[in-house]
Design a protein around this motif. Sequence first.
Motif, PDB file in Angstrom:
ATOM      1  N   ALA A  50       5.011   2.171  -2.101  1.00 53.72           N
ATOM      2  CA  ALA A  50       6.044   1.676  -1.198  1.00 53.72           C
ATOM      3  C   ALA A  50       6.530   2.813  -0.310  1.00 53.72           C
ATOM      4  N   LEU A  51       6.632   2.542   0.989  1.00 52.89           N
ATOM      5  CA  LEU A  51       7.260   3.458   1.932  1.00 52.89           C
ATOM      6  C   LEU A  51       8.611   2.873   2.282  1.00 52.89           C
ATOM      7  N   VAL A  52       9.669   3.588   1.965  1.00 51.96           N
ATOM      8  CA  VAL A  52      11.011   3.065   2.200  1.00 51.96           C
ATOM      9  C   VAL A  52      11.834   4.088   2.967  1.00 51.96           C
ATOM     10  N   GLY A  53      12.887   3.598   3.582  1.00 55.89           N
ATOM     11  CA  GLY A  53      13.789   4.456   4.339  1.00 55.89           C
ATOM     12  C   GLY A  53      14.674   3.608   5.206  1.00 55.89           C
ATOM     13  N   ASP A  54      15.760   4.199   5.671  1.00 53.68           N
ATOM     14  CA  ASP A  54      16.668   3.492   6.563  1.00 53.68           C
ATOM     15  C   ASP A  54      15.983   3.251   7.899  1.00 53.68           C
ATOM     16  N   LEU A 177     -10.468 -10.694   3.466  1.00 55.33           N
ATOM     17  CA  LEU A 177     -11.678 -11.481   3.689  1.00 55.33           C
ATOM     18  C   LEU A 177     -12.869 -10.578   3.979  1.00 55.33           C
ATOM     19  N   TRP A 178     -12.582  -9.422   4.581  1.00 51.92           N
ATOM     20  CA  TRP A 178     -13.661  -8.508   4.992  1.00 51.92           C
ATOM     21  C   TRP A 178     -13.759  -7.315   4.051  1.00 51.92           C
ATOM     22  N   THR A 179     -13.382  -7.527   2.795  1.00 47.45           N
ATOM     23  CA  THR A 179     -13.502  -6.545   1.705  1.00 47.45           C
ATOM     24  C   THR A 179     -13.018  -5.150   2.102  1.00 47.45           C
ATOM     25  N   PRO A 180     -11.732  -5.009   2.382  1.00 51.06           N
ATOM     26  CA  PRO A 180     -11.184  -3.691   2.718  1.00 51.06           C
ATOM     27  C   PRO A 180     -11.016  -2.835   1.471  1.00 51.06           C
ATOM     28  N   LYS A 181     -10.693  -1.561   1.689  1.00 58.24           N
ATOM     29  CA  LYS A 181     -10.363  -0.655   0.601  1.00 58.24           C
ATOM     30  C   LYS A 181      -8.860  -0.419   0.503  1.00 58.24           C
ATOM     31  N   VAL A 182      -8.176  -0.566   1.651  1.00 59.33           N
ATOM     32  CA  VAL A 182      -6.728  -0.372   1.708  1.00 59.33           C
ATOM     33  C   VAL A 182      -6.114  -1.519   2.503  1.00 59.33           C
ATOM     34  N   VAL A 183      -5.008  -2.052   2.001  1.00 59.65           N
ATOM     35  CA  VAL A 183      -4.262  -3.084   2.720  1.00 59.65           C
ATOM     36  C   VAL A 183      -2.837  -2.585   2.928  1.00 59.65           C
ATOM     37  N   ILE A 184      -2.376  -2.626   4.176  1.00 58.29           N
ATOM     38  CA  ILE A 184      -1.010  -2.240   4.534  1.00 58.29           C
ATOM     39  C   ILE A 184      -0.207  -3.507   4.773  1.00 58.29           C
ATOM     40  N   VAL A 216       3.007  -0.649   1.065  1.00 58.52           N
ATOM     41  CA  VAL A 216       4.027  -1.652   1.377  1.00 58.52           C
ATOM     42  C   VAL A 216       5.215  -0.981   2.055  1.00 58.52           C
ATOM     43  N   VAL A 217       5.618  -1.521   3.200  1.00 55.31           N
ATOM     44  CA  VAL A 217       6.876  -1.139   3.834  1.00 55.31           C
ATOM     45  C   VAL A 217       7.870  -2.251   3.540  1.00 55.31           C
ATOM     46  N   SER A 218       9.000  -1.906   2.915  1.00 57.50           N
ATOM     47  CA  SER A 218       9.938  -2.950   2.514  1.00 57.50           C
ATOM     48  C   SER A 218      11.360  -2.418   2.443  1.00 57.50           C
ATOM     49  N   HIS A 219      12.306  -3.307   2.785  1.00 60.10           N
ATOM     50  CA  HIS A 219      13.727  -3.006   2.604  1.00 60.10           C
ATOM     51  C   HIS A 219      14.273  -3.616   1.310  1.00 60.10           C
ATOM     52  N   ASP A 220      13.451  -4.403   0.626  1.00 63.52           N
ATOM     53  CA  ASP A 220      13.893  -5.072  -0.598  1.00 63.52           C
ATOM     54  C   ASP A 220      13.747  -4.103  -1.775  1.00 63.52           C
ATOM     55  N   ILE A 221      14.664  -3.138  -1.826  1.00 61.68           N
ATOM     56  CA  ILE A 221      14.545  -2.040  -2.780  1.00 61.68           C
ATOM     57  C   ILE A 221      14.786  -2.495  -4.216  1.00 61.68           C
ATOM     58  N   HIS A 222      15.912  -3.182  -4.448  1.00 63.29           N
ATOM     59  CA  HIS A 222      16.375  -3.453  -5.812  1.00 63.29           C
ATOM     60  C   HIS A 222      15.494  -4.442  -6.558  1.00 63.29           C
ATOM     61  N   HIS A 223      14.781  -5.296  -5.848  1.00 60.58           N
ATOM     62  CA  HIS A 223      13.953  -6.286  -6.534  1.00 60.58           C
ATOM     63  C   HIS A 223      12.470  -6.004  -6.332  1.00 60.58           C
ATOM     64  N   PHE A 224      11.994  -6.208  -5.141  1.00 59.05           N
ATOM     65  CA  PHE A 224      10.555  -6.114  -4.904  1.00 59.05           C
ATOM     66  C   PHE A 224      10.010  -4.706  -5.098  1.00 59.05           C
ATOM     67  N   VAL A 225      10.595  -3.707  -4.430  1.00 62.55           N
ATOM     68  CA  VAL A 225      10.037  -2.354  -4.458  1.00 62.55           C
ATOM     69  C   VAL A 225      10.034  -1.776  -5.868  1.00 62.55           C
ATOM     70  N   VAL A 226      11.160  -1.825  -6.538  1.00 64.84           N
ATOM     71  CA  VAL A 226      11.265  -1.226  -7.871  1.00 64.84           C
ATOM     72  C   VAL A 226      10.395  -1.965  -8.887  1.00 64.84           C
ATOM     73  N   ASN A 227      10.282  -3.284  -8.736  1.00 62.71           N
ATOM     74  CA  ASN A 227       9.585  -4.085  -9.741  1.00 62.71           C
ATOM     75  C   ASN A 227       8.102  -4.300  -9.471  1.00 62.71           C
ATOM     76  N   SER A 228       7.648  -4.131  -8.223  1.00 58.33           N
ATOM     77  CA  SER A 228       6.284  -4.549  -7.878  1.00 58.33           C
ATOM     78  C   SER A 228       5.402  -3.423  -7.365  1.00 58.33           C
ATOM     79  N   THR A 229       5.875  -2.179  -7.413  1.00 61.32           N
ATOM     80  CA  THR A 229       5.069  -1.066  -6.926  1.00 61.32           C
ATOM     81  C   THR A 229       4.885  -0.020  -8.027  1.00 61.32           C
TER      82      THR A 229
END
Length: 269
Positions: A50-54, A177-184, A216-229
């Motif tokens: 996760a890349l986070v910041g104001d 669909l095109w078998t990538p190695k990295v997804v942003i 992942v770039v996300s502002h959902d720090i308390h739920h998504f970022v902490v729990n899913s990364t």
Amino acid sequence: MAVAIAEQPSSVAPAKGTPLISMRNIHKHFGSLHALRGASVDVHAGEVVALVGDNGAGKSTLVKVMAGVHPADSGEYLFEGKPVSVKKPTDATELGIQTVYQDLSLCSNLDAVQNLFLGREKTGPWWTGRRISRAESEVRAREVMTRMRLGNLSLTRPVGAMSGGQRQNIAIARSILWTPKVVILDEPTAALSHSAAEQVGTLIRTLADQGLGIVVVSHDIHHFVVNSTDRIVVMRLGANAASFRSKDVTGEQVVNAMVGGNEGVNLAG
């Protein structure tokens, strides 16, 4: 303005192997605006970073450099340990980097299959007039959906009639669909309900478990970022401010690092 970069907390264990992506000391100017001031990030296979910041921290600019939207002014960009030149989006695509932007870029009047292959339609041989092969597209679409554990998602329903979470899943499916190695993923849970965000988090984990590197770039720090990364890279004023292992940090500690709060808290991960 100089930014004091916090030392990486001891809780962050070094990932094994050569990173899929390694960006070092990236600088980017937009006129007089110094958007990136020596930013760095590593992305390994099988991890969610996760890349986070104001607002204005530089996280979106960094991923756009990663995706080839903005070429870096200076710095080092390595892919699978080798220096690469990523000056435009097609350069990133050829390396195996796919990006899902916040607007999703889906056509609401088309169904899932048509959206998955939009602009890359499968066609028959020249003597058939290069007619679009719907049957072949459906087979490939179903394969991708099964891989993503989304086999129950309708392929024939107009995307405009789907929920926000389902549309996000279609956009992510198109990226792999095109078998990538990295997804942003740019704000993948924006405007989603809590349950839909959890489903997206589960999908992202499924892709990482299959060996993809996920950013992942996300502002959902308390739920998504902490729990899913797996790892959280905090940016402030265009530079790295802190890094945490997600399972060992709280949302409050991440937010403190984002806003430049108590350094003791910033390093407590």
